[in-house]
Design an enzyme around this catalytic site. Structure first.
Site, mmCIF file in Angstrom:
data_model
loop_
_atom_site.group_PDB
_atom_site.id
_atom_site.type_symbol
_atom_site.label_atom_id
_atom_site.label_comp_id
_atom_site.label_asym_id
_atom_site.label_seq_id
_atom_site.Cartn_x
_atom_site.Cartn_y
_atom_site.Cartn_z
ATOM 1 N N GLU A 165 72.469 18.700 -22.710
ATOM 2 C CA GLU A 165 72.766 19.023 -21.695
ATOM 3 C C GLU A 165 73.119 18.102 -20.438
ATOM 4 O O GLU A 165 72.768 16.910 -20.351
ATOM 5 C CB GLU A 165 71.366 19.854 -21.094
ATOM 6 C CG GLU A 165 71.319 19.959 -19.815
ATOM 7 C CD GLU A 165 69.882 20.652 -19.454
ATOM 8 O OE1 GLU A 165 69.536 21.175 -20.993
ATOM 9 O OE2 GLU A 165 69.582 21.836 -18.569
ATOM 10 N N GLU A 169 72.073 19.667 -9.926
ATOM 11 C CA GLU A 169 70.677 20.821 -9.662
ATOM 12 C C GLU A 169 70.604 20.465 -7.829
ATOM 13 O O GLU A 169 70.642 19.735 -7.826
ATOM 14 C CB GLU A 169 69.200 20.363 -11.219
ATOM 15 C CG GLU A 169 69.860 21.387 -12.113
ATOM 16 C CD GLU A 169 68.561 20.721 -12.835
ATOM 17 O OE1 GLU A 169 67.881 22.112 -13.364
ATOM 18 O OE2 GLU A 169 67.935 19.506 -13.102
ATOM 19 N N TRP A 257 67.943 30.338 -10.312
ATOM 20 C CA TRP A 257 66.870 30.686 -10.573
ATOM 21 C C TRP A 257 65.806 31.079 -9.912
ATOM 22 O O TRP A 257 65.526 29.714 -9.088
ATOM 23 C CB TRP A 257 66.780 30.333 -11.627
ATOM 24 C CG TRP A 257 66.835 28.622 -12.058
ATOM 25 C CD1 TRP A 257 67.978 28.225 -12.302
ATOM 26 C CD2 TRP A 257 66.207 28.174 -12.457
ATOM 27 N NE1 TRP A 257 67.629 26.674 -12.010
ATOM 28 C CE2 TRP A 257 66.160 26.551 -12.364
ATOM 29 C CE3 TRP A 257 64.776 27.979 -12.524
ATOM 30 C CZ2 TRP A 257 65.393 25.997 -12.835
ATOM 31 C CZ3 TRP A 257 63.631 27.332 -13.058
ATOM 32 C CH2 TRP A 257 64.243 25.880 -12.951
ATOM 33 N N THR A 268 56.806 21.762 -11.084
ATOM 34 C CA THR A 268 58.413 22.758 -11.164
ATOM 35 C C THR A 268 57.960 23.485 -9.730
ATOM 36 O O THR A 268 58.989 23.412 -8.953
ATOM 37 C CB THR A 268 58.010 24.130 -11.633
ATOM 38 O OG1 THR A 268 58.176 23.075 -13.426
ATOM 39 C CG2 THR A 268 59.924 24.545 -11.960
#
Ligand code: NAG
Ligand code: NAG
Ligand code: NAG
Ligand code: NAG
Ligand code: NAG
Ligand code: NAG
Ligand code: NAG
Length: 367
Positions: A165, A169, A257, A268
């Site tokens: 990956e 972001e 998201w 997070t």
């Protein structure tokens, strides 16, 4: 600096898995009766064998359908005709659609020549689209305006079946920086602090910027508006005697998201700039949060040029330690000779409970 380890959004809305679906991984691969290990880590057939299918966790190396070959393209979004609005109905024909919606909802704003809007609502729990074709090294540039709301993360990434990956972001309300990240088979190699933070950008919500992933066999370069902001060499990625550099065919994914929600780990939520405010004036007025994609340009850099009749990539035995070999193939990428949407959908029993659990597990991994 905050070291985040945020596996990109896996999608929650479309976790259409059988109630009896068994989970799969490289140590416990799928049985012959449900041979394919899906993007979301469950065994099944039909669409489980398409985009995101993990060959190393499936019944056999060739259980997953061959992955559609890279093709140079500039994808623009004057309308959404090249996007299949529900990935469950994809039959593997990458000539028919360039993208599938894995979860959530999209819109077309049709301003300045057409913009794809990725939508986040409290109900849809985020949107993710994936390219139908794979890239096995290449230069991918997305021209985007990212979201600007606390707890909301915009992402533009490449992701392989075995979770190699490469990420751009954009967490939360910070609109002057972009973050870069790299994973090899879902992991950050020991001792590599992979989170790059690239600042001094001019309002990433109000302005289009070009974000580039220039993924070559020996070097990975992240660029913003054509300027290199980070270079990572394959030779810098050796760890435990293994080259932990992304090396498997990957789809391009764009997502929006919700990181700032109760089910996220505290770190997070903090990384994403706090909890999402579902009562904000912006949310109330539009009915959603959003990010905009103006174009995605893909220039393939396959290490060897495929012959004209090749259609796909397939996995083979390990080339070197823990590195599967990748070959071109002329086999069809389509499910059962193309026609059937019906059987694929009919075999699926949606379990909201399973979907919710997977959502929690799959959303974010954080250390
Ligand atoms: C792999 O899947 C099996 C079966 O679900 C599970 O027991 C095991 O813990 C998993 N292994 C890893 C490394 O996740
Ligand atoms: C967007 O606008 C153009 C004309 O400016 C039109 O041709 C096109 O059909 C519109 N697309 C959508 C999705 O409304
Ligand atoms: C795949 O899609 C293309 C474009 O829509 C179409 O021309 C072709 O017939 C399809 N192939 C198959 C095997 O269905
Ligand atoms: C896609 O279709 C499946 C099967 O009909 C359905 O369960 C799922 O909710 C749909 N997903 C979206 C995002 O509409
Ligand atoms: C989420 O957490 C907030 C703050 O702790 C709380 O007020 C709210 O009720 C929680 N929501 C849910 C759905 O649990
Ligand atoms: C091949 O590589 C995979 C990971 O990519 C690893 O799990 C597996 O053990 C390797 N097999 C051999 C025989 O080295
Ligand atoms: C793939 O190539 C082989 C060897 O040239 C040929 O026999 C076969 O028919 C081809 N398969 C497809 C699906 O085109």
């Amino acid at each position: 600096m905050y070291h985040n380890r945020c596996l990109a959004f896996l999608g929650v809305g479309l976790l259409a898995v059988s109630v009896k679906a068994t989970s799969c991984n490289a140590t416990t691969p799928c049985p012959a009766s449900a041979p394919c290990c899906s993007d979301f880590g469950f065994c099944g057939k039909d669409d489980f064998c398409l985009g995101g299918c993990n060959p190393l966790a499936s019944h056999a190396l060739d259980s997953c359908k061959p992955a559609p070959l890279c093709q140079d393209a500039t994808h623009t979004f004057a309308d959404n005709s090249r996007i299949l609005s529900n990935a469950t109905f994809f039959d593997g024909n990458a000539s028919e659609y360039d993208w599938v919606v894995d979860s959530g909802n999209i819109m077309n704003t049709n301003s300045s020549g057409g913009e794809l809007a990725l939508l986040l609502t409290e109900e849809n729990r985020g949107t993710r689209i994936s390219s139908t074709r794979y890239v096995h090294y290449g230069t991918i540039t997305a021209t985007m305006k990212v979201s600007k709301w606390a707890g909301v993360v915009t992402a533009f990434i490449t992701m392989s079946g075995i979770k190699d990956e490469i990420d751009w972001e954009f967490p939360g309300a910070t609109n002057t920086e972009a973050q870069s990240n790299i994973f090899w088979q879902g992991e950050i190699p020991t001792g590599k602090n992979d989170g790059g933070v690239h600042g001094d950008l001019k309002d990433t919500f109000a302005n289009y910027h070009d974000y580039t992933i220039d993924w070559q066999p020996e070097t990975l370069t992240f660029k913003i508006d054509g300027q290199t902001v980070r270079t990572v060499k394959k030779s810098d990625r050796n760890s435990d005697g293994i080259s932990k550099y992304p090396n498997t065919p990957s789809r391009v994914q764009m997502s929006l998201w919700p990181a700032g929600i109760n089910s996220s780990a505290a770190g997070t939520v903090e990384w994403a700039g706090g909890m999402i405010d579902w009562n904000s004036a912006d949310y109330k007025a539009a009915g959603h949060y959003y990010a905009l994609v103006k174009s995605v340009t893909i220039k393939c850099s396959d290490p060897t040029k495929p012959a004209a009749d090749m259609t796909s990539y397939v996995y083979g035995a390990n080339q070197t330690t823990n590195t599967p070999s990748i070959a071109f193939s002329n086999s069809s990428t389509l499910l059962n000779g193309a026609a059937g949407f019906g059987p694929a959908a009919a075999n699926i029993h949606v379990s909201l409970v399973v979907a919710a659990v997977v959502g929690l597990l799959g959303l974010v991994q954080f250390v």
